[in-house]
Motif scaffolding. Structure first.
Motif, PDB file in Angstrom:
ATOM      1  N   PRO A  62       0.807  -1.215   0.000  1.00  0.00           N
ATOM      2  CA  PRO A  62       0.000   0.000   0.000  1.00  0.00           C
ATOM      3  C   PRO A  62       0.850   1.279   0.000  1.00  0.00           C
ATOM      4  CG  PRO A  62      -0.836  -1.544   1.612  1.00  0.00           C
ATOM      5  CD  PRO A  62       0.453  -2.095   1.105  1.00  0.00           C
ATOM      6  N   GLN A  63       0.625   2.145  -0.928  1.00  0.00           N
ATOM      7  CA  GLN A  63       1.323   3.430  -0.976  1.00  0.00           C
ATOM      8  C   GLN A  63       0.651   4.352  -1.988  1.00  0.00           C
ATOM      9  OE1 GLN A  63       5.143   3.251  -3.055  1.00  0.00           O
ATOM     10  NE2 GLN A  63       4.799   1.087  -3.337  1.00  0.00           N
ATOM     11  N   GLN A  64       1.019   5.609  -1.912  1.00  0.00           N
ATOM     12  CA  GLN A  64       0.414   6.582  -2.815  1.00  0.00           C
ATOM     13  C   GLN A  64       1.260   6.697  -4.079  1.00  0.00           C
ATOM     14  OE1 GLN A  64      -0.066  10.416  -1.101  1.00  0.00           O
ATOM     15  NE2 GLN A  64      -1.011  11.275  -2.927  1.00  0.00           N
ATOM     16  N   VAL A  65       0.607   6.675  -5.227  1.00  0.00           N
ATOM     17  CA  VAL A  65       1.314   6.806  -6.490  1.00  0.00           C
ATOM     18  C   VAL A  65       0.548   7.779  -7.375  1.00  0.00           C
ATOM     19  CG1 VAL A  65       2.149   5.622  -8.543  1.00  0.00           C
ATOM     20  CG2 VAL A  65       2.150   4.427  -6.366  1.00  0.00           C
ATOM     21  N   GLY A  66       1.211   8.850  -7.802  1.00  0.00           N
ATOM     22  CA  GLY A  66       0.597   9.793  -8.736  1.00  0.00           C
ATOM     23  C   GLY A  66      -0.580  10.533  -8.141  1.00  0.00           C
ATOM     24  N   PRO A  67      -1.401  11.160  -8.984  1.00  0.00           N
ATOM     25  CA  PRO A  67      -2.554  11.893  -8.483  1.00  0.00           C
ATOM     26  C   PRO A  67      -3.595  10.926  -7.943  1.00  0.00           C
ATOM     27  CG  PRO A  67      -2.590  11.810 -10.874  1.00  0.00           C
ATOM     28  CD  PRO A  67      -1.323  11.136 -10.434  1.00  0.00           C
ATOM     29  N   GLY A  68      -4.306  11.359  -6.936  1.00  0.00           N
ATOM     30  CA  GLY A  68      -5.301  10.486  -6.333  1.00  0.00           C
ATOM     31  C   GLY A  68      -4.653   9.557  -5.339  1.00  0.00           C
ATOM     32  N   GLU A  69      -5.478   8.947  -4.570  1.00  0.00           N
ATOM     33  CA  GLU A  69      -4.996   8.084  -3.496  1.00  0.00           C
ATOM     34  C   GLU A  69      -5.229   6.641  -3.891  1.00  0.00           C
ATOM     35  OE1 GLU A  69      -3.145   8.251   0.184  1.00  0.00           O
ATOM     36  OE2 GLU A  69      -3.799   9.921  -1.057  1.00  0.00           O
ATOM     37  N   ILE A  70      -4.326   5.761  -3.470  1.00  0.00           N
ATOM     38  CA  ILE A  70      -4.475   4.341  -3.791  1.00  0.00           C
ATOM     39  C   ILE A  70      -4.636   3.556  -2.503  1.00  0.00           C
ATOM     40  CG2 ILE A  70      -3.370   2.328  -4.833  1.00  0.00           C
ATOM     41  CD1 ILE A  70      -2.131   4.103  -6.862  1.00  0.00           C
ATOM     42  N   VAL A  71      -5.652   2.727  -2.451  1.00  0.00           N
ATOM     43  CA  VAL A  71      -5.866   1.876  -1.279  1.00  0.00           C
ATOM     44  C   VAL A  71      -5.802   0.428  -1.729  1.00  0.00           C
ATOM     45  CG1 VAL A  71      -7.397   1.342   0.635  1.00  0.00           C
ATOM     46  CG2 VAL A  71      -7.494   3.592  -0.422  1.00  0.00           C
ATOM     47  N   VAL A  82      -9.940   8.455  -5.609  1.00  0.00           N
ATOM     48  CA  VAL A  82      -9.381   7.305  -4.887  1.00  0.00           C
ATOM     49  C   VAL A  82      -9.442   6.070  -5.783  1.00  0.00           C
ATOM     50  CG1 VAL A  82      -9.677   5.760  -2.909  1.00  0.00           C
ATOM     51  CG2 VAL A  82     -10.082   8.216  -2.637  1.00  0.00           C
ATOM     52  N   THR A  83      -8.342   5.357  -5.855  1.00  0.00           N
ATOM     53  CA  THR A  83      -8.334   4.068  -6.558  1.00  0.00           C
ATOM     54  C   THR A  83      -8.231   2.954  -5.530  1.00  0.00           C
ATOM     55  OG1 THR A  83      -7.318   4.982  -8.539  1.00  0.00           O
ATOM     56  CG2 THR A  83      -7.100   2.615  -8.221  1.00  0.00           C
ATOM     57  N   VAL A  84      -9.184   2.034  -5.589  1.00  0.00           N
ATOM     58  CA  VAL A  84      -9.186   0.905  -4.674  1.00  0.00           C
ATOM     59  C   VAL A  84      -8.733  -0.332  -5.441  1.00  0.00           C
ATOM     60  CG1 VAL A  84     -10.619  -0.558  -3.193  1.00  0.00           C
ATOM     61  CG2 VAL A  84     -11.070   1.903  -3.329  1.00  0.00           C
ATOM     62  N   ASN A  85      -7.713  -1.007  -4.916  1.00  0.00           N
ATOM     63  CA  ASN A  85      -7.248  -2.268  -5.498  1.00  0.00           C
ATOM     64  C   ASN A  85      -7.662  -3.400  -4.583  1.00  0.00           C
ATOM     65  OD1 ASN A  85      -5.800  -0.963  -7.596  1.00  0.00           O
ATOM     66  ND2 ASN A  85      -4.107  -0.589  -6.193  1.00  0.00           N
ATOM     67  N   LEU A  86      -8.160  -4.464  -5.163  1.00  0.00           N
ATOM     68  CA  LEU A  86      -8.474  -5.647  -4.365  1.00  0.00           C
ATOM     69  C   LEU A  86      -7.574  -6.787  -4.808  1.00  0.00           C
ATOM     70  CD1 LEU A  86     -10.170  -7.099  -2.234  1.00  0.00           C
ATOM     71  CD2 LEU A  86     -11.771  -7.713  -4.041  1.00  0.00           C
ATOM     72  N   ILE A  87      -6.880  -7.369  -3.831  1.00  0.00           N
ATOM     73  CA  ILE A  87      -5.964  -8.479  -4.101  1.00  0.00           C
ATOM     74  C   ILE A  87      -6.395  -9.672  -3.249  1.00  0.00           C
ATOM     75  CG2 ILE A  87      -3.538  -9.220  -3.983  1.00  0.00           C
ATOM     76  CD1 ILE A  87      -3.270  -5.851  -3.795  1.00  0.00           C
ATOM     77  N   ASN A  88      -6.719 -10.775  -3.888  1.00  0.00           N
ATOM     78  CA  ASN A  88      -7.087 -11.999  -3.159  1.00  0.00           C
ATOM     79  C   ASN A  88      -5.847 -12.851  -2.960  1.00  0.00           C
ATOM     80  OD1 ASN A  88     -10.281 -12.582  -3.019  1.00  0.00           O
ATOM     81  ND2 ASN A  88      -9.843 -11.354  -4.829  1.00  0.00           N
TER      82      ASN A  88
END
Ligand code: CUA
Length: 127
Positions: free
Chosen positions: A36-45, A66-72
């Motif tokens: 988890p970290q911030q990359v570029g414009p907008g927030e990444i979760v 906000v960009t939400v990533n889901l990793i299984n």
């Protein structure tokens, strides 16, 4: 005599293999957890899902894009962030604009006995 040597070799081989398997397993788990970290414009979760929980109970982001990533990493899960248009099934990403508030994250795939336990909170803070 030969039989003894073979037995000894087998024991050593088993020990070495066991040690390797364990350290690989730990290493891959750690690698995933650090992402988890911030990359570029907008927030990444990054939400990491397993049977039957997410990697955090609470996720905090500033309001806005906000960009939400889901990793299984175990099982097959999805998310729905109630009160927003965020919906992901399996591994994937979703980008949206969020207003300040507290949102409930639930798993949206019937994934087994712990399905109802897969709940977390997304806190969107005023900037
Ligand atoms: Cu995970 Cu339902």
């Amino acid at each position: 005599m030969r039989a003894k040597t073979m037995t000894l070799l087998l024991i050593i081989l088993t020990l070495v293999l066991t040690a390797c398997t364990n350290s690989h397993f730990k290493a891959s788990k750690n690698t995933i957890a650090i992402t988890p970290q911030q990359v570029g414009p907008g927030e990444i979760v990054d939400l990491i899902a397993e049977n039957w929980s997410f990697n955090q109970k609470k996720y905090i982001v500033p309001a806005g894009e906000v960009t939400v990533n889901l990793i299984n990493i175990e099982g097959f899960h999805g998310i729905e962030v109630q009160g927003t248009d965020i919906s992901i099934e399996g591994d994937g990403s979703y980008t949206t604009t969020l207003e300040p508030g507290e949102y409930t994250i639930v798993c949206n795939i019937i994934c087994g006995t712990g399905h109802n336990d897969m709940v977390a909170t997304l806190i969107v803070e005023e900037v």
